[in-house]
Write an enzyme that holds these catalytic residues in place. Structure first.
Site, PDB file in Angstrom:
ATOM      1  N   GLU A   6      -4.026   3.839   6.087  1.00 42.58           N
ATOM      2  CA  GLU A   6      -4.434   3.484   4.654  1.00 42.58           C
ATOM      3  C   GLU A   6      -4.726   4.422   4.052  1.00 42.58           C
ATOM      4  OE1 GLU A   6      -5.126  -0.586   3.519  1.00 42.58           O
ATOM      5  OE2 GLU A   6      -5.935   0.159   1.875  1.00 42.58           O
ATOM      6  N   ARG A  33       0.831  -1.171  -0.023  1.00 36.02           N
ATOM      7  CA  ARG A  33      -0.065  -0.131  -0.051  1.00 36.02           C
ATOM      8  C   ARG A  33       0.885   1.334  -0.071  1.00 36.02           C
ATOM      9  NH1 ARG A  33      -2.215  -3.856  -0.772  1.00 36.02           N
ATOM     10  NH2 ARG A  33      -3.859  -4.868   0.137  1.00 36.02           N
ATOM     11  N   SER A  63     -10.254  -0.853   4.652  1.00 36.58           N
ATOM     12  CA  SER A  63      -9.479  -0.955   5.701  1.00 36.58           C
ATOM     13  C   SER A  63      -8.941   0.515   6.107  1.00 36.58           C
ATOM     14  CB  SER A  63      -8.280  -1.766   5.660  1.00 36.58           C
ATOM     15  OG  SER A  63      -8.732  -3.080   5.389  1.00 36.58           O
TER      16      SER A  63
HETATM   17  C1  LIG Z   1     -15.549  -1.746   0.785  1.00 36.75           C
HETATM   18  C2  LIG Z   1     -14.200  -1.469   0.514  1.00 36.75           C
HETATM   19  C3  LIG Z   1     -13.353  -2.468   0.143  1.00 36.75           C
HETATM   20  C4  LIG Z   1     -12.014  -1.973   0.062  1.00 36.75           C
HETATM   21  N1  LIG Z   1     -11.000  -3.298  -0.456  1.00 36.75           N
HETATM   22  C5  LIG Z   1      -9.709  -2.908  -0.606  1.00 36.75           C
HETATM   23  C6  LIG Z   1      -8.933  -3.998  -0.795  1.00 36.75           C
HETATM   24  O1  LIG Z   1      -9.314  -5.357  -0.829  1.00 36.75           O
HETATM   25  N2  LIG Z   1      -7.497  -3.656  -1.073  1.00 36.75           N
HETATM   26  C7  LIG Z   1      -7.178  -2.451  -1.308  1.00 36.75           C
HETATM   27  O2  LIG Z   1      -5.935  -2.272  -1.798  1.00 36.75           O
HETATM   28  N3  LIG Z   1      -8.139  -1.299  -1.157  1.00 36.75           N
HETATM   29  C8  LIG Z   1      -9.472  -1.616  -0.730  1.00 36.75           C
HETATM   30  N4  LIG Z   1     -10.194  -0.721  -0.579  1.00 36.75           N
HETATM   31  C9  LIG Z   1      -9.708   0.781  -0.836  1.00 36.75           C
HETATM   32  C10 LIG Z   1      -9.883   1.730  -2.042  1.00 36.75           C
HETATM   33  O3  LIG Z   1     -10.925   0.898  -2.819  1.00 36.75           O
HETATM   34  C11 LIG Z   1      -8.723   1.329  -2.786  1.00 36.75           C
HETATM   35  O4  LIG Z   1      -7.340   2.046  -2.216  1.00 36.75           O
HETATM   36  C12 LIG Z   1      -8.503   1.924  -4.490  1.00 36.75           C
HETATM   37  O5  LIG Z   1      -7.485   1.592  -4.900  1.00 36.75           O
HETATM   38  C13 LIG Z   1      -8.850   3.248  -4.276  1.00 36.75           C
HETATM   39  O6  LIG Z   1      -9.287   3.704  -5.474  1.00 36.75           O
HETATM   40  P1  LIG Z   1      -9.944   5.050  -5.951  1.00 36.75           P
HETATM   41  O7  LIG Z   1     -10.242   5.127  -7.482  1.00 36.75           O
HETATM   42  O8  LIG Z   1     -11.347   5.156  -5.064  1.00 36.75           O
HETATM   43  O9  LIG Z   1      -9.039   6.190  -5.326  1.00 36.75           O
HETATM   44  P2  LIG Z   1      -9.407   7.350  -4.474  1.00 36.75           P
HETATM   45  O10 LIG Z   1      -9.810   6.977  -3.058  1.00 36.75           O
HETATM   46  O11 LIG Z   1     -10.159   8.312  -5.084  1.00 36.75           O
HETATM   47  O12 LIG Z   1      -7.806   8.007  -4.266  1.00 36.75           O
HETATM   48  C14 LIG Z   1      -6.934   7.248  -3.258  1.00 36.75           C
HETATM   49  C15 LIG Z   1      -5.687   7.949  -3.602  1.00 36.75           C
HETATM   50  O13 LIG Z   1      -4.949   7.788  -5.151  1.00 36.75           O
HETATM   51  C16 LIG Z   1      -4.997   9.102  -5.602  1.00 36.75           C
HETATM   52  N5  LIG Z   1      -5.199   9.039  -6.862  1.00 36.75           N
HETATM   53  C17 LIG Z   1      -6.375   8.567  -7.687  1.00 36.75           C
HETATM   54  N6  LIG Z   1      -6.441   8.565  -8.770  1.00 36.75           N
HETATM   55  C18 LIG Z   1      -5.179   8.850  -9.101  1.00 36.75           C
HETATM   56  C19 LIG Z   1      -4.496   8.878 -10.370  1.00 36.75           C
HETATM   57  N7  LIG Z   1      -5.134   8.741 -11.538  1.00 36.75           N
HETATM   58  N8  LIG Z   1      -3.097   9.269 -10.255  1.00 36.75           N
HETATM   59  C20 LIG Z   1      -2.531   9.491  -8.919  1.00 36.75           C
HETATM   60  N9  LIG Z   1      -3.048   9.614  -8.043  1.00 36.75           N
HETATM   61  C21 LIG Z   1      -4.347   9.169  -7.919  1.00 36.75           C
HETATM   62  C22 LIG Z   1      -5.685  10.091  -4.601  1.00 36.75           C
HETATM   63  O14 LIG Z   1      -5.298  11.440  -4.821  1.00 36.75           O
HETATM   64  C23 LIG Z   1      -5.576   9.369  -3.171  1.00 36.75           C
HETATM   65  O15 LIG Z   1      -4.470   9.819  -2.612  1.00 36.75           O
HETATM   66  C24 LIG Z   1     -11.463  -0.818  -0.286  1.00 36.75           C
HETATM   67  C25 LIG Z   1     -12.420   0.492  -0.172  1.00 36.75           C
HETATM   68  C26 LIG Z   1     -13.785  -0.097   0.172  1.00 36.75           C
HETATM   69  C27 LIG Z   1     -14.758   1.056   0.675  1.00 36.75           C
END
Ligand SMILES: Cc1cc2nc3c(=O)[nH]c(=O)nc-3n(C[C@H](O)[C@H](O)[C@H](O)COP(=O)(O)OP(=O)(O)OC[C@H]3O[C@@H](n4cnc5c(N)ncnc54)[C@H](O)[C@@H]3O)c2cc1C
Length: 307
Positions: free
Chosen positions: A296, A178, A226
């Site tokens: 995280e 992560r 998480s």
């Molecule tokens: C129910 C649930 C279950 C989950 N399970 C997991 C799991 O099993 N494993 C896991 O790793 N995570 C999990 N997550 C967390 C999350 O889904 C991940 O971290 C996911 O990768 C975030 O993607 P996002 O597009 O929503 O990013 P965002 O939440 O919109 O952004 C997260 C970070 O990434 C940056 N970012 C976003 N897009 C870009 C881009 N194009 N370029 C550069 N930086 C960028 C943002 O600035 C921020 O710092 C879970 C979340 C939920 C709600």
């Protein structure tokens, strides 16, 4: 008054007005459904549009990139500057060769999982339960079960503050659990990924992983997954549970009774409640177990202005 100045419409070229929204509640852009307003949210039409937008944006305007907001806590004072949202944008996914694919950063991870199964490629099933975009997964090195985003990456396309595109390889980044650190002020717009051929693969593995999640996680409730990373050799959820914190509540936010590393917004939690709960969990676990939990989830934006 909060520190950074608000961005005003005159700072944005009129050619982008159809794709720019002002004073946008970030509760609509985050899976916690909490947080204040962003000055502007820009959703690009395509990569060229994005490059032009970045070129015309005054360099002093702060920039935040978001995907589906599934790992973001935006404070109640909101976000000053511009938010670039890839939700519903940059959504091309294609197969380049027998084992290679290319996906733009706005493609939802679940779509990558499903499409790779159709193409007979793996391991990509782990993407199915990650409710974010590929861009967010690249920024977080998202992973689940035995899979991790960057293990599949050959190259990424990034864009910088001046709208210039660059191709980068994993060697350009410090990548861990992560954790991803690369050149400053660059953001992901696409990735080329390599998988193995898995002829005969079908949706059953995805269904099974999603079912296992439903059994162990509060899926369907408002959370960011998480909240804390697992400390080396330990499970954050077990540390939180054994410190007696399951169900602990501040305002309308509580530690999930189903999975102690999840914090739930029951409907009316403010970002300040969630952040106070995060700090309370960290303090309590430090007292009980002498372990420092690291978030995280990414916490961004301004605290609410008390005046
Ligand atoms: C129910 C649930 C279950 C989950 N399970 C997991 C799991 O099993 N494993 C896991 O790793 N995570 C999990 N997550 C967390 C999350 O889904 C991940 O971290 C996911 O990768 C975030 O993607 P996002 O597009 O929503 O990013 P965002 O939440 O919109 O952004 C997260 C970070 O990434 C940056 N970012 C976003 N897009 C870009 C881009 N194009 N370029 C550069 N930086 C960028 C943002 O600035 C921020 O710092 C879970 C979340 C939920 C709600």
């Amino acid at each position: 008054m909060n520190g950074a100045p608000h961005i005003v419409p005159a700072q944005i070229s009129p050619e982008f007005s159809a794709r720019v929204l002002y004073d946008v509640p970030m509760s609509k852009h985050t899976s916690w459904h909490a947080g204040g307003t962003a000055d502007i949210v820009f959703t690009p039409r395509d990569a060229l549009d994005l490059a032009s937008f970045l070129r015309q944006l005054p360099p002093a305007v702060p920039l935040l990139w978001i995907g589906l907001g599934s790992n973001l806590l935006v404070r109640d004072g909101g976000v000053r500057g511009a938010v670039v949202s890839l939700h519903g944008a940059l959504g091309t996914l294609e197969r380049l060769s027998a084992t290679r694919i290319q996906a733009q950063a706005g493609v939802p991870c679940a779509r990558i999982a499903r499409q790779c199964v159709k193409w007979g490629l793996g391991p990509a099933e782990f993407f199915a339960g990650i409710p974010g975009t590929l861009g967010g997964a690249l920024a977080m090195n998202a992973g689940a079960w035995d899979g991790e985003t960057w293990r599949q990456v050959l190259e990424v396309d990034v864009i910088d503050r001046r709208g210039t595109r660059h191709v980068r390889t994993p060697a350009d980044y410090e990548i861990g659990y992560r954790h991803v650190r690369g050149p400053a002020d660059e953001w992901f717009i696409a990735a080329r990924m390599e998988f193995e051929r898995k002829p005969g693969s079908n949706d059953a593995a995805i269904r099974e992983l999603l079912e296992r999640r439903k059994q162990t996680q509060p899926i369907g409730e408002w959370s960011c997954g998480s909240v804390f990373t697992n400390p080396p050799g330990q499970h954050a959820a077990r540390l939180i549970e054994s410190a007696g914190l399951k169900g602990f509540r501040i305002g309308d936010a509580s530690v999930s009774g189903k999975h102690a590393n999840f914090i739930i917004n029951h409907g009316a939690a403010r970002a300040a409640d969630i952040e106070a709960l995060i700090r309370h969990v960290q303090r309590t676990v430090a007292d009980f177990h002498q372990v420092e939990l690291t978030t995280e989830v990414r916490i961004v934006g301004e605290p609410e202005d008390p005046s």
